[in-house]
Design a protein around this motif. Structure first.
Motif, PDB file in Angstrom:
ATOM      1  N   LEU A  11       0.830  -1.209   0.000  1.00 26.81           N
ATOM      2  CA  LEU A  11       0.000   0.000   0.000  1.00 26.81           C
ATOM      3  C   LEU A  11       0.864   1.259   0.000  1.00 26.81           C
ATOM      4  O   LEU A  11       0.545   2.240  -0.689  1.00 26.81           O
ATOM      5  N   LEU A  12       1.953   1.216   0.746  1.00 25.73           N
ATOM      6  CA  LEU A  12       2.868   2.359   0.732  1.00 25.73           C
ATOM      7  C   LEU A  12       3.570   2.493  -0.616  1.00 25.73           C
ATOM      8  O   LEU A  12       3.897   3.609  -1.036  1.00 25.73           O
ATOM      9  N   GLU A  13       3.773   1.370  -1.303  1.00 24.93           N
ATOM     10  CA  GLU A  13       4.340   1.463  -2.650  1.00 24.93           C
ATOM     11  C   GLU A  13       3.381   2.193  -3.583  1.00 24.93           C
ATOM     12  O   GLU A  13       3.796   3.013  -4.401  1.00 24.93           O
ATOM     13  N   ILE A  14       2.096   1.909  -3.446  1.00 27.89           N
ATOM     14  CA  ILE A  14       1.099   2.651  -4.221  1.00 27.89           C
ATOM     15  C   ILE A  14       1.201   4.138  -3.886  1.00 27.89           C
ATOM     16  O   ILE A  14       1.193   4.987  -4.782  1.00 27.89           O
ATOM     17  N   GLY A  15       1.321   4.432  -2.599  1.00 27.95           N
ATOM     18  CA  GLY A  15       1.413   5.833  -2.161  1.00 27.95           C
ATOM     19  C   GLY A  15       2.591   6.558  -2.772  1.00 27.95           C
ATOM     20  O   GLY A  15       2.456   7.680  -3.257  1.00 27.95           O
ATOM     21  N   TRP A  16       3.766   5.910  -2.797  1.00 29.54           N
ATOM     22  CA  TRP A  16       4.911   6.632  -3.348  1.00 29.54           C
ATOM     23  C   TRP A  16       4.860   6.692  -4.856  1.00 29.54           C
ATOM     24  O   TRP A  16       5.311   7.680  -5.450  1.00 29.54           O
ATOM     25  N   ALA A  17       4.281   5.686  -5.486  1.00 30.72           N
ATOM     26  CA  ALA A  17       4.181   5.740  -6.944  1.00 30.72           C
ATOM     27  C   ALA A  17       3.249   6.871  -7.374  1.00 30.72           C
ATOM     28  O   ALA A  17       3.566   7.641  -8.288  1.00 30.72           O
ATOM     29  N   ILE A  18       2.120   6.996  -6.705  1.00 29.33           N
ATOM     30  CA  ILE A  18       1.201   8.096  -7.009  1.00 29.33           C
ATOM     31  C   ILE A  18       1.829   9.422  -6.589  1.00 29.33           C
ATOM     32  O   ILE A  18       1.697  10.433  -7.273  1.00 29.33           O
ATOM     33  N   GLY A  19       2.541   9.404  -5.478  1.00 33.08           N
ATOM     34  CA  GLY A  19       3.207  10.615  -5.003  1.00 33.08           C
ATOM     35  C   GLY A  19       4.189  11.187  -6.005  1.00 33.08           C
ATOM     36  O   GLY A  19       4.386  12.405  -6.071  1.00 33.08           O
ATOM     37  N   LEU A  20       4.808  10.315  -6.796  1.00 37.56           N
ATOM     38  CA  LEU A  20       5.754  10.808  -7.806  1.00 37.56           C
ATOM     39  C   LEU A  20       5.106  11.823  -8.734  1.00 37.56           C
ATOM     40  O   LEU A  20       5.734  12.800  -9.147  1.00 37.56           O
ATOM     41  N   LYS A  21       3.845  11.600  -9.065  1.00 32.38           N
ATOM     42  CA  LYS A  21       3.128  12.519  -9.955  1.00 32.38           C
ATOM     43  C   LYS A  21       3.003  13.907  -9.312  1.00 32.38           C
ATOM     44  O   LYS A  21       3.090  14.916  -9.980  1.00 32.38           O
ATOM     45  N   TYR A  22       2.818  13.918  -8.008  1.00 33.90           N
ATOM     46  CA  TYR A  22       2.598  15.178  -7.296  1.00 33.90           C
ATOM     47  C   TYR A  22       3.889  15.910  -6.935  1.00 33.90           C
ATOM     48  O   TYR A  22       3.851  17.079  -6.568  1.00 33.90           O
ATOM     49  N   THR A  23       5.039  15.241  -7.021  1.00 36.51           N
ATOM     50  CA  THR A  23       6.295  15.913  -6.678  1.00 36.51           C
ATOM     51  C   THR A  23       6.741  16.888  -7.760  1.00 36.51           C
ATOM     52  O   THR A  23       7.583  17.737  -7.510  1.00 36.51           O
ATOM     53  N   THR A  27      10.360  18.757  -7.342  1.00 36.28           N
ATOM     54  CA  THR A  27      10.527  20.203  -7.167  1.00 36.28           C
ATOM     55  C   THR A  27       9.568  20.779  -6.127  1.00 36.28           C
ATOM     56  O   THR A  27       9.720  21.933  -5.741  1.00 36.28           O
ATOM     57  N   ARG A  28       8.607  19.984  -5.672  1.00 38.38           N
ATOM     58  CA  ARG A  28       7.650  20.440  -4.658  1.00 38.38           C
ATOM     59  C   ARG A  28       8.003  19.767  -3.335  1.00 38.38           C
ATOM     60  O   ARG A  28       8.050  18.545  -3.244  1.00 38.38           O
ATOM     61  N   PHE A  29       8.250  20.566  -2.326  1.00 40.34           N
ATOM     62  CA  PHE A  29       8.818  20.078  -1.067  1.00 40.34           C
ATOM     63  C   PHE A  29       7.937  19.049  -0.356  1.00 40.34           C
ATOM     64  O   PHE A  29       8.377  17.935  -0.074  1.00 40.34           O
ATOM     65  N   THR A  30       6.707  19.414  -0.011  1.00 42.84           N
ATOM     66  CA  THR A  30       5.870  18.519   0.795  1.00 42.84           C
ATOM     67  C   THR A  30       5.576  17.194   0.086  1.00 42.84           C
ATOM     68  O   THR A  30       5.768  16.130   0.692  1.00 42.84           O
ATOM     69  N   PRO A  31       5.149  17.207  -1.175  1.00 42.26           N
ATOM     70  CA  PRO A  31       4.941  15.916  -1.844  1.00 42.26           C
ATOM     71  C   PRO A  31       6.231  15.097  -1.944  1.00 42.26           C
ATOM     72  O   PRO A  31       6.193  13.862  -1.849  1.00 42.26           O
ATOM     73  N   THR A  32       7.352  15.752  -2.114  1.00 47.58           N
ATOM     74  CA  THR A  32       8.624  15.039  -2.194  1.00 47.58           C
ATOM     75  C   THR A  32       8.951  14.360  -0.871  1.00 47.58           C
ATOM     76  O   THR A  32       9.337  13.183  -0.848  1.00 47.58           O
ATOM     77  N   VAL A  33       8.785  15.068   0.240  1.00 45.34           N
ATOM     78  CA  VAL A  33       9.070  14.493   1.557  1.00 45.34           C
ATOM     79  C   VAL A  33       8.153  13.303   1.831  1.00 45.34           C
ATOM     80  O   VAL A  33       8.606  12.247   2.289  1.00 45.34           O
ATOM     81  N   LEU A  34       6.862  13.452   1.521  1.00 44.19           N
ATOM     82  CA  LEU A  34       5.912  12.357   1.743  1.00 44.19           C
ATOM     83  C   LEU A  34       6.216  11.157   0.845  1.00 44.19           C
ATOM     84  O   LEU A  34       6.140  10.003   1.279  1.00 44.19           O
ATOM     85  N   THR A  35       6.593  11.424  -0.399  1.00 40.77           N
ATOM     86  CA  THR A  35       6.906  10.348  -1.338  1.00 40.77           C
ATOM     87  C   THR A  35       8.156   9.592  -0.901  1.00 40.77           C
ATOM     88  O   THR A  35       8.166   8.358  -0.852  1.00 40.77           O
ATOM     89  N   VAL A  36       9.204  10.312  -0.573  1.00 39.04           N
ATOM     90  CA  VAL A  36      10.445   9.666  -0.145  1.00 39.04           C
ATOM     91  C   VAL A  36      10.228   8.914   1.170  1.00 39.04           C
ATOM     92  O   VAL A  36      10.722   7.790   1.349  1.00 39.04           O
ATOM     93  N   GLY A  37       9.447   9.488   2.068  1.00 36.13           N
ATOM     94  CA  GLY A  37       9.123   8.799   3.319  1.00 36.13           C
ATOM     95  C   GLY A  37       8.371   7.502   3.069  1.00 36.13           C
ATOM     96  O   GLY A  37       8.665   6.470   3.683  1.00 36.13           O
ATOM     97  N   SER A  38       7.418   7.537   2.142  1.00 35.92           N
ATOM     98  CA  SER A  38       6.678   6.324   1.791  1.00 35.92           C
ATOM     99  C   SER A  38       7.585   5.280   1.170  1.00 35.92           C
ATOM    100  O   SER A  38       7.444   4.078   1.433  1.00 35.92           O
TER     101      SER A  38
END
Length: 104
Positions: A11-23, A27-38
């Protein structure tokens, strides 16, 4: 317990894969931190799961959960195509995951 850990990792893999789109290319700080954390937590949980599950099975299930979830969310969130062939291929992945779980 290892299967639940593996499910959470997937499930966290899904989160970071989708998060990549939002980073936006990281270049966007918060989505990048959440994606890398996931990413980190997902890999750690996978590592914990393989303590008691076969590596090949755990890795295939982990990537399968990530693939299916990412495709499904891509259809709903980003209007990606939901063609019959594409959905059939996702069905084959789900069948493979179920088979690995049943015969592990």
């Amino acid at each position: 317990m290892a299967w639940i850990t593996l499910l959470l990792a997937g499930l966290l893999e899904i989160g970071w894969a989708i998060g990549l789109k939002y980073t936006d290319g990281f270049t966007r700080f918060t989505p990048t931190v959440l994606t890398v954390g996931s990413m980190i937590v997902s890999i750690v949980l996978l590592g914990i799961a393989v303590r008691s599950l076969p590596l090949g099975t755990a890795y295939a299930v982990w990537t399968g959960i990530g693939t299916v979830g990412t495709v499904v969310l891509g259809i709903f969130l980003f209007a990606e195509p939901a063609t019959l062939i594409r959905l059939g291929c996702i069905g084959l992945i789900v069948a493979g995951i179920a088979g690995l779980k049943l015969f592990a």
